[in-house]
Design an enzyme around this catalytic site. Structure first.
Site, PDB file in Angstrom:
ATOM      1  N   HIS A  44       0.858  -1.186   0.000  1.00 12.41           N
ATOM      2  CA  HIS A  44       0.000   0.000   0.000  1.00 12.41           C
ATOM      3  C   HIS A  44       0.898   1.242   0.000  1.00 12.41           C
ATOM      4  O   HIS A  44       1.186   1.793   1.057  1.00 12.41           O
ATOM      5  CB  HIS A  44      -0.899  -0.033   1.244  1.00 12.41           C
ATOM      6  CG  HIS A  44      -2.006   0.965   1.242  1.00 12.41           C
ATOM      7  ND1 HIS A  44      -3.232   0.719   1.798  1.00 12.41           N
ATOM      8  CD2 HIS A  44      -2.082   2.233   0.757  1.00 12.41           C
ATOM      9  CE1 HIS A  44      -4.006   1.787   1.650  1.00 12.41           C
ATOM     10  NE2 HIS A  44      -3.322   2.718   1.030  1.00 12.41           N
ATOM     11  N   GLU A  71      -2.565  -1.703  -3.280  1.00  8.78           N
ATOM     12  CA  GLU A  71      -3.701  -0.949  -2.747  1.00  8.78           C
ATOM     13  C   GLU A  71      -3.369   0.525  -2.745  1.00  8.78           C
ATOM     14  O   GLU A  71      -2.207   0.884  -2.533  1.00  8.78           O
ATOM     15  CB  GLU A  71      -3.921  -1.240  -1.270  1.00  8.78           C
ATOM     16  CG  GLU A  71      -4.198  -2.595  -0.865  1.00  8.78           C
ATOM     17  CD  GLU A  71      -4.248  -2.688   0.667  1.00  8.78           C
ATOM     18  OE1 GLU A  71      -4.759  -3.700   1.106  1.00  8.78           O
ATOM     19  OE2 GLU A  71      -3.769  -1.795   1.407  1.00  8.78           O
ATOM     20  N   HIS A 191      -8.444  -5.663   6.986  1.00  8.25           N
ATOM     21  CA  HIS A 191      -8.235  -4.643   8.016  1.00  8.25           C
ATOM     22  C   HIS A 191      -8.563  -5.188   9.391  1.00  8.25           C
ATOM     23  O   HIS A 191      -9.701  -5.551   9.670  1.00  8.25           O
ATOM     24  CB  HIS A 191      -9.026  -3.352   7.780  1.00  8.25           C
ATOM     25  CG  HIS A 191      -8.192  -2.140   8.098  1.00  8.25           C
ATOM     26  ND1 HIS A 191      -7.912  -1.764   9.380  1.00  8.25           N
ATOM     27  CD2 HIS A 191      -7.524  -1.291   7.298  1.00  8.25           C
ATOM     28  CE1 HIS A 191      -7.118  -0.702   9.337  1.00  8.25           C
ATOM     29  NE2 HIS A 191      -6.859  -0.399   8.091  1.00  8.25           N
TER      30      HIS A 191
HETATM   31  N1  PXP Z   1      -6.868  -3.586   3.371  1.00 10.44           N
HETATM   32  C1  PXP Z   1      -6.618  -2.265   3.217  1.00 10.44           C
HETATM   33  C2  PXP Z   1      -7.341  -1.528   2.162  1.00 10.44           C
HETATM   34  C3  PXP Z   1      -5.669  -1.615   4.018  1.00 10.44           C
HETATM   35  O1  PXP Z   1      -5.426  -0.319   3.862  1.00 10.44           O
HETATM   36  C4  PXP Z   1      -4.970  -2.365   4.997  1.00 10.44           C
HETATM   37  C5  PXP Z   1      -3.942  -1.686   5.830  1.00 10.44           C
HETATM   38  O2  PXP Z   1      -2.955  -1.125   5.043  1.00 10.44           O
HETATM   39  C6  PXP Z   1      -5.270  -3.728   5.112  1.00 10.44           C
HETATM   40  C7  PXP Z   1      -6.216  -4.315   4.298  1.00 10.44           C
HETATM   41  C8  PXP Z   1      -4.570  -4.588   6.114  1.00 10.44           C
HETATM   42  O3  PXP Z   1      -4.955  -4.197   7.379  1.00 10.44           O
HETATM   43  P1  PXP Z   1      -4.153  -4.724   8.667  1.00 10.44           P
HETATM   44  O4  PXP Z   1      -2.786  -4.149   8.552  1.00 10.44           O
HETATM   45  O5  PXP Z   1      -4.952  -4.206   9.810  1.00 10.44           O
HETATM   46  O6  PXP Z   1      -4.149  -6.222   8.559  1.00 10.44           O
END
Ligand code: PXP
Length: 239
Positions: A44, A71, A191
């Site tokens: 990301h 992402e 997330h």
């Molecule tokens: N999905 C998206 C769109 C995110 O921005 C993130 C964090 O960068 C995640 C998934 C992964 O989240 P976590 O780090 O809480 O597992």
């Protein structure tokens, strides 16, 4: 159907950037995640490059042998990068440049035309597109109208309600996933998924295609090691 585990490696880059050298080595960690069974790698890149840098994304293009998922907010520079790297999947996220982490899903109705034109451009290059959304039926229907291949359900709410009431936590996600799948849209999630809450989520969302997990998985790896941690998460997904 197996649910793919895509490991988000942003935290590895954060740790590396803290010291300005190349430790831990992101490329090596990515290779190891795949060796230990991860079926995808997520990055990301944010505009300030405080964790994953644009150059990392370019460097990883020929390293990732599983599924590469990029992402981010579809700024011009993000889209240029994605079109250059051509990953298997891009997940569009509506996060402001200074957001600590993604903190909301798209309003797919308000931004229908904007998203539709971006998605058309990405799909013309054979890049699968997923939209980060809250589990709201209206937003899922909007996502379908944009032409997105998949949605990624934003699971922060699930994770925060789960400890008190897991049935209540999962309900909106079960409904949202069913609506998406009935309309031909695939379902990813991510997330705040963790070793505590992942199994219940995957057991209750049939045909969940992919989860993207970073923070909790990397924290668990401090205690268990990366290999065991990835193995545990794969076990929770039933693979
Ligand atoms: N999905 C998206 C769109 C995110 O921005 C993130 C964090 O960068 C995640 C998934 C992964 O989240 P976590 O780090 O809480 O597992």
């Amino acid at each position: 159907m197996i649910t793919k585990l895509s490991v988000n490696v942003n935290k590895i880059a954060t740790l590396r950037n803290a010291r300005g050298r190349n430790v831990p080595n992101l490329v090596q960690v990515v290779k190891d995640c795949e060796k230990f069974g991860a079926q995808g790698i997520t990055v990301h890149p944010r505009p300030d490059e405080r964790h994953i840098r644009y150059q990392d994304v370019i460097d990883l293009k020929n390293i990732v042998t599983t599924e590469f998922n990029i992402e981010g907010y579809p700024s011009d520079s993000f889209l240029d990068l994605v079109l250059k790297v051509k990953p298997e999947q891009v997940t569009l996220v509506p996060d402001a440049p200074d957001a600590l982490t993604s903190n909301n899903g798209w309003d797919t109705i308000t931004h229908l035309d904007y998203l539709t034109s971006i998605i058309k451009k990405l799909k013309s290059q054979n890049i699968r597109v997923s939209l980060f959304v809250n589990p709201e039926v209206k937003m899922i229907e909007g996502a379908r109208m944009t032409g997105a291949d998949r949605i990624e359900l934003y699971t922060e709410n699930y994770a925060s309600i789960y400890p008190e009431n897991k049935q209540k936590a999962i309900m909106p996600y079960m409904i949202a996933a069913r609506v998406a799948q009935n309309q031909g849209v695939g379902v990813n999630a991510g997330h705040d998924l963790s070793i505590e809450n992942l199994r219940y989520f995957s057991q209750n969302i049939p045909d969940l295609m992919e989860v993207s997990i970073g923070h909790a998985l990397i924290c668990d790896a401090l205690y268990l090691g990366l290999e065991k941690t990835i193995g545990s998460y794969l076990g929770l997904l039933g693979s």
